[in-house]
Write a protein that holds these residues in place. Structure first.
Motif, PDB file in Angstrom:
ATOM      1  N   VAL A 149       6.042  24.803   0.496  1.00 47.36           N
ATOM      2  CA  VAL A 149       7.013  25.728   1.093  1.00 47.36           C
ATOM      3  C   VAL A 149       8.142  24.944   1.756  1.00 47.36           C
ATOM      4  O   VAL A 149       9.300  25.361   1.737  1.00 47.36           O
ATOM      5  N   ILE A 150       7.810  23.787   2.333  1.00 43.89           N
ATOM      6  CA  ILE A 150       8.834  22.965   2.993  1.00 43.89           C
ATOM      7  C   ILE A 150       9.890  22.534   1.986  1.00 43.89           C
ATOM      8  O   ILE A 150      11.098  22.684   2.211  1.00 43.89           O
ATOM      9  N   ARG A 151       9.436  21.973   0.866  1.00 47.99           N
ATOM     10  CA  ARG A 151      10.390  21.524  -0.139  1.00 47.99           C
ATOM     11  C   ARG A 151      11.114  22.701  -0.795  1.00 47.99           C
ATOM     12  O   ARG A 151      12.280  22.603  -1.178  1.00 47.99           O
ATOM     13  N   ARG A 152      10.432  23.854  -0.892  1.00 44.63           N
ATOM     14  CA  ARG A 152      11.086  25.053  -1.421  1.00 44.63           C
ATOM     15  C   ARG A 152      12.253  25.466  -0.524  1.00 44.63           C
ATOM     16  O   ARG A 152      13.321  25.867  -1.005  1.00 44.63           O
ATOM     17  N   MET A 153      12.049  25.357   0.802  1.00 42.39           N
ATOM     18  CA  MET A 153      13.109  25.752   1.730  1.00 42.39           C
ATOM     19  C   MET A 153      14.301  24.796   1.656  1.00 42.39           C
ATOM     20  O   MET A 153      15.435  25.204   1.922  1.00 42.39           O
ATOM     21  N   THR A 154      14.058  23.545   1.292  1.00 41.09           N
ATOM     22  CA  THR A 154      15.183  22.641   1.051  1.00 41.09           C
ATOM     23  C   THR A 154      16.002  23.143  -0.138  1.00 41.09           C
ATOM     24  O   THR A 154      17.241  23.154  -0.106  1.00 41.09           O
ATOM     25  N   ARG A 155      15.322  23.571  -1.198  1.00 39.73           N
ATOM     26  CA  ARG A 155      16.050  24.085  -2.373  1.00 39.73           C
ATOM     27  C   ARG A 155      16.814  25.360  -2.019  1.00 39.73           C
ATOM     28  O   ARG A 155      17.941  25.570  -2.486  1.00 39.73           O
ATOM     29  N   ILE A 156      16.208  26.220  -1.200  1.00 43.21           N
ATOM     30  CA  ILE A 156      16.897  27.443  -0.772  1.00 43.21           C
ATOM     31  C   ILE A 156      18.099  27.097   0.104  1.00 43.21           C
ATOM     32  O   ILE A 156      19.166  27.720   0.005  1.00 43.21           O
ATOM     33  N   SER A 157      17.953  26.084   0.955  1.00 40.76           N
ATOM     34  CA  SER A 157      19.086  25.639   1.777  1.00 40.76           C
ATOM     35  C   SER A 157      20.240  25.185   0.896  1.00 40.76           C
ATOM     36  O   SER A 157      21.408  25.504   1.160  1.00 40.76           O
ATOM     37  N   MET A 158      19.918  24.459  -0.156  1.00 35.73           N
ATOM     38  CA  MET A 158      20.962  23.996  -1.073  1.00 35.73           C
ATOM     39  C   MET A 158      21.602  25.174  -1.797  1.00 35.73           C
ATOM     40  O   MET A 158      22.826  25.205  -2.011  1.00 35.73           O
ATOM     41  N   GLN A 159      20.790  26.168  -2.161  1.00 35.65           N
ATOM     42  CA  GLN A 159      21.302  27.338  -2.876  1.00 35.65           C
ATOM     43  C   GLN A 159      22.367  28.062  -2.070  1.00 35.65           C
ATOM     44  O   GLN A 159      23.385  28.519  -2.614  1.00 35.65           O
ATOM     45  N   TYR A 160      22.128  28.169  -0.750  1.00 35.27           N
ATOM     46  CA  TYR A 160      23.050  28.921   0.115  1.00 35.27           C
ATOM     47  C   TYR A 160      23.970  28.014   0.932  1.00 35.27           C
ATOM     48  O   TYR A 160      24.644  28.485   1.850  1.00 35.27           O
ATOM     49  N   ASN A 161      23.967  26.713   0.605  1.00 33.39           N
ATOM     50  CA  ASN A 161      24.774  25.751   1.348  1.00 33.39           C
ATOM     51  C   ASN A 161      24.472  25.834   2.847  1.00 33.39           C
ATOM     52  O   ASN A 161      25.373  25.783   3.695  1.00 33.39           O
ATOM     53  N   ALA A 162      23.201  25.977   3.166  1.00 36.11           N
ATOM     54  CA  ALA A 162      22.764  26.099   4.560  1.00 36.11           C
ATOM     55  C   ALA A 162      22.492  24.719   5.151  1.00 36.11           C
ATOM     56  O   ALA A 162      22.141  23.774   4.436  1.00 36.11           O
ATOM     57  N   LEU A 163      22.644  24.629   6.440  1.00 37.49           N
ATOM     58  CA  LEU A 163      22.310  23.406   7.168  1.00 37.49           C
ATOM     59  C   LEU A 163      20.786  23.252   7.147  1.00 37.49           C
ATOM     60  O   LEU A 163      20.062  24.124   7.617  1.00 37.49           O
ATOM     61  N   ASN A 164      20.303  22.141   6.603  1.00 35.89           N
ATOM     62  CA  ASN A 164      18.872  22.003   6.322  1.00 35.89           C
ATOM     63  C   ASN A 164      18.121  21.414   7.521  1.00 35.89           C
ATOM     64  O   ASN A 164      18.128  20.203   7.730  1.00 35.89           O
ATOM     65  N   LEU A 165      17.448  22.279   8.287  1.00 39.99           N
ATOM     66  CA  LEU A 165      16.540  21.838   9.344  1.00 39.99           C
ATOM     67  C   LEU A 165      15.099  22.134   8.933  1.00 39.99           C
ATOM     68  O   LEU A 165      14.222  22.296   9.785  1.00 39.99           O
ATOM     69  N   SER A 166      14.860  22.209   7.647  1.00 38.68           N
ATOM     70  CA  SER A 166      13.514  22.514   7.149  1.00 38.68           C
ATOM     71  C   SER A 166      12.767  21.226   6.835  1.00 38.68           C
ATOM     72  O   SER A 166      11.856  20.832   7.572  1.00 38.68           O
TER      73      SER A 166
END
Length: 388
Positions: A15-32
């Motif tokens: 789930v941690i690495r999945r949230m990195t991919r989701i952060s990239m998808q939405y150009n979100a600041l990655n604190l996951s």
């Protein structure tokens, strides 16, 4: 077609690495996913540049290059308070992820039981299942995330082969006290149980707390497999350099497991990191000071925003309480947070055996300007996350 292996049926992808991919998808600041956005020490990047020309570029000794193991043994002997033999007590691994898996496979047989504190880093349960072992979960009780000695002994009475100890703890930020470690050590000896430690945050601890190696307790050196990595200490999470330190009779088996898992860690990177292993005490003091500044900055920002959170004693994670937003699904909350607020976090349910859905994990291994931007985005969270 015959069915695939059933051993992975009870867990998903990370789930941690999945949230990195989701952060990239939405150009979100990655604190996951817990990696820094600042550079490693210049001494090792300069050395890496030189090695690109001069090598080594071929396999090192399977369980680690000789000069790497010698430098690591010298450094860990200083901090663990006992001499570590580079030839008989160390296996170099591809990160602490492999170290933990190799340690688990070294100790357990299919059907053995393994104690895991909950919440836990998500790999531990998967490691046990992939090894054919059965996890026994013992809760760490909020808000301070301490264990009940009676509950822990009840788990030991189920004849476990090993206990996994993450200290300092991911995701809670707890640093186990000397007294707590003494309880664990006494039970491990009483019930003849191995202890597999994950100590990747050993140098990221906030005063007045201190990291104590459970292997230093009387009678524990011979039953402890100390796993760690260089990823967090030197800001090189992508280099994947880890290790197991244990007595020779355990390391002899761990070498065989490691050999058939990955053959060996990257030879050029083992060579490049040696200058860091020879840093003096000033480096580790400065590391602690810099992470203390980051923690204090981020915690104060959360308090100013009146966002309920944990206060880490070590490591670089904070659990944020999202109860007020009305989400029954914390993964959905994290996905919406990335999309609506532009911030990547991890759902707390991925760390708990218990049905916990009101916490999310953030990390602060970032530049100060990155943390200020994260706080600016969190300031809009109540407005943008009013309902699912």
């Amino acid at each position: 077609m015959k069915p695939l292996s059933e051993r992975t049926a009870d867990f998903t992808d990370s789930v941690i690495r999945r949230m990195t991919r989701i952060s990239m998808q939405y150009n979100a600041l990655n604190l996951s996913q817990g990696f820094p956005d600042f550079d490693p020490p210049k001494e090792i990047t300069d050395r890496l540049a030189a090695i690109a020309a001069e090598g080594p570029h071929q396999y090192s000794v399977t369980w680690g290059a000789q000069n790497f193991r010698e430098a690591l043994a010298e450094k860990q002997s200083r901090y663990m308070g006992r001499p570590v033999d580079p030839n008989t007590e160390i296996v170099t691994t591809c990160g602490s992820t492999e170290a933990m898996m190799a340690a688990m496979m070294t100790v357990t047989n299919p059907g053995d039981r393994v104690i895991i504190f909950s919440p836990f880093y998500e790999n531990y349960g998967a490691d046990a299942i992939l090894s054919g072992a059965e996890p026994i979960y013992v809760p760490l009780r909020p808000p301070e995330f301490r264990f009940d000695p009676n509950e822990l002994e009840s788990a030991f009475k189920q004849n476990p082969k090993a206990l996994i100890l993450c200290n300092p703890s991911n995701p809670t930020g707890r640093v186990f006290t000397r007294e707590e470690l003494g309880v664990i050590a006494d039970l491990a000896k009483k019930y003849d149980t191995y202890v597999i430690t994950d100590e990747v945050y050993e140098h990221i601890v906030y005063a007045p707390h201190e990291h104590v190696y459970i292997s230093s307790f009387p009678g524990m050196e011979e039953r402890t497999l100390s796993c760690s990595s260089l990823s967090k200490t030197y800001s090189i999470t992508g280099w994947r350099l880890g290790y197991i330190i244990a007595p020779p009779e355990i390391i002899d088996t761990a070498k065989k497991v490691h050999d058939f898992l990955t053959v060996g860690a990257a030879a050029p990177l083992q060579e490049a990191v040696i200058p860091a292993l020879r840093f003096g005490e000033d480096y580790y003091r400065r590391l602690q000071e810099e992470y203390t500044e980051r923690r204090d900055l981020f915690v104060k920002g959360l308090e100013d925003l009146k966002l309920p959170h944990t206060n880490p004693e070590g490591a670089y994670y904070i659990l944020l309480d999202i109860s007020e937003y009305g989400y029954g699904d914390d993964l959905l909350f994290c996905e919406d947070l990335a999309r609506k607020v532009g911030l990547g976090t991890v759902p707390g349910s991925s760390f708990f055996r218990e049905p916990v859905n009101h916490l999310i994990r953030l990390h602060f291994a970032k530049k100060k300007e990155t943390l200020f931007e994260a706080l600016n985005r969190l300031e809009t969270m109540r407005e943008k996350m009013k309902s699912p």
